[in-house]
Design a protein around this motif. Structure first.
Motif, PDB file in Angstrom:
ATOM      1  N   ILE A  85       0.821  -1.203   0.036  1.00 19.68           N
ATOM      2  CA  ILE A  85      -0.151  -0.010  -0.073  1.00 19.68           C
ATOM      3  C   ILE A  85       0.918   1.174   0.031  1.00 19.68           C
ATOM      4  O   ILE A  85       1.302   1.674   0.866  1.00 19.68           O
ATOM      5  N   GLU A  90      -5.364   5.031  -1.630  1.00 21.60           N
ATOM      6  CA  GLU A  90      -6.154   4.549  -2.739  1.00 21.60           C
ATOM      7  C   GLU A  90      -5.772   2.867  -3.062  1.00 21.60           C
ATOM      8  O   GLU A  90      -6.380   2.341  -3.858  1.00 21.60           O
ATOM      9  N   ASP A  91      -4.487   2.528  -2.593  1.00 23.38           N
ATOM     10  CA  ASP A  91      -3.967   1.314  -2.906  1.00 23.38           C
ATOM     11  C   ASP A  91      -4.886   0.236  -1.908  1.00 23.38           C
ATOM     12  O   ASP A  91      -4.852  -0.930  -2.314  1.00 23.38           O
ATOM     13  N   ALA A  92      -5.381   0.488  -0.928  1.00 23.74           N
ATOM     14  CA  ALA A  92      -5.727  -0.195   0.080  1.00 23.74           C
ATOM     15  C   ALA A  92      -6.841  -1.099  -0.263  1.00 23.74           C
ATOM     16  O   ALA A  92      -6.844  -2.312  -0.083  1.00 23.74           O
ATOM     17  N   GLU A  93      -7.823  -0.485  -0.975  1.00 24.31           N
ATOM     18  CA  GLU A  93      -8.873  -1.282  -1.547  1.00 24.31           C
ATOM     19  C   GLU A  93      -8.541  -2.598  -2.297  1.00 24.31           C
ATOM     20  O   GLU A  93      -8.933  -3.670  -2.185  1.00 24.31           O
ATOM     21  N   GLY A  94      -7.817  -2.281  -3.333  1.00 18.47           N
ATOM     22  CA  GLY A  94      -7.306  -3.414  -4.086  1.00 18.47           C
ATOM     23  C   GLY A  94      -6.498  -4.343  -3.501  1.00 18.47           C
ATOM     24  O   GLY A  94      -6.720  -5.684  -3.847  1.00 18.47           O
ATOM     25  N   TYR A 105      -6.516  -5.371  -0.320  1.00 16.93           N
ATOM     26  CA  TYR A 105      -7.398  -6.174   0.579  1.00 16.93           C
ATOM     27  C   TYR A 105      -8.604  -6.882  -0.016  1.00 16.93           C
ATOM     28  O   TYR A 105      -8.781  -8.073   0.264  1.00 16.93           O
ATOM     29  N   SER A 106      -8.807  -6.222  -1.358  1.00 20.50           N
ATOM     30  CA  SER A 106      -9.811  -7.032  -2.275  1.00 20.50           C
ATOM     31  C   SER A 106      -9.237  -8.601  -2.611  1.00 20.50           C
ATOM     32  O   SER A 106      -9.706  -9.405  -2.838  1.00 20.50           O
TER      33      SER A 106
END
Length: 202
Positions: free
Chosen positions: A142, A146-150, A152-153
């Motif tokens: 991360i 904005e990288d967090a969502e990708g 953890y998804s």
């Protein structure tokens, strides 16, 4: 099946004593400086990477590592040096932002060498990768919020696509000693299977 999602930069790796299982490269001078400079009042425990490795293997947990901050792992030396300079600048900027620019940064920050910082951050990320690899998990970075969502998804998708398999070993002795294993997809050598590479019969 236990699942652990572990987020951290791996910087505490310098608190471990080097041993034969240490897979990150860190000079003795860097190791000693980091231990003395970053935790001068903290007692150093005599733990080694082999202790962490054995704990992971015996836990039977799958660990997904998440490394926040600037990525160093898998990049060229030139890119790593450029990113170390950026990390160095960010350290000072964050310190001045938090303390409103009052006074000088602490001695341990002023004396921090850029190459030492690069070595430490890379070593931490390699250790985070190794922890995930040992358990059959994965490592995500991360670098921006904005990288967090990708990241953890992807982890949740990997978890939902897992298979739990078992087999009967020819050696029926439950001696608690490490045994290696390998999982492959028949007739598909191009497929990559992520998972544990050893186990302890109990």
């Amino acid at each position: 099946q236990r699942i652990v999602i572990f987020q951290g930069d791996g910087s505490e790796i310098v608190q471990l004593s080097p041993d034969n299982d240490t897979i990150y490269k860190i000079a003795n001078s860097t190791w000693e400086t980091a231990r003395a400079g970053f935790n001068p009042k903290k007692p150093v425990k005599n733990f080694e990477f082999s202790d962490i490795k054995e704990a992971i293997e015996r836990s039977r947990a799958t660990i997904y590592s998440v490394a926040p901050g600037i990525r160093f792992l898998g990049l060229s030396n030139e890119e790593q040096k450029a990113r170390a300079e950026l990390s160095f600048t960010n350290l000072y900027r964050n310190w001045r932002r938090i303390y409103g620019g009052r006074g000088e940064p602490p001695a341990r920050l002023r004396e921090l060498d850029q190459s030492l910082l690069e070595e430490m951050l890379l070593a931490g990320q390699i250790a985070m990768f190794r922890i995930a690899e040992l358990s059959g998990g994965d490592l995500g970075f991360i670098e921006k919020p904005e990288d967090a969502e990708g990241v953890y998804s992807k982890i949740f998708k990997l978890i939902s696509n897992r298979y739990l398999i078992g087999y009967y070993p020819t050696n029926q002795v439950r001696d608690g000693k490490r045994r290696e294993m390998r999982v492959e997809v028949r007739n598909h050598p191009e497929y990559v299977v992520t998972g544990r590479k050893d186990y302890f019969p109990q």
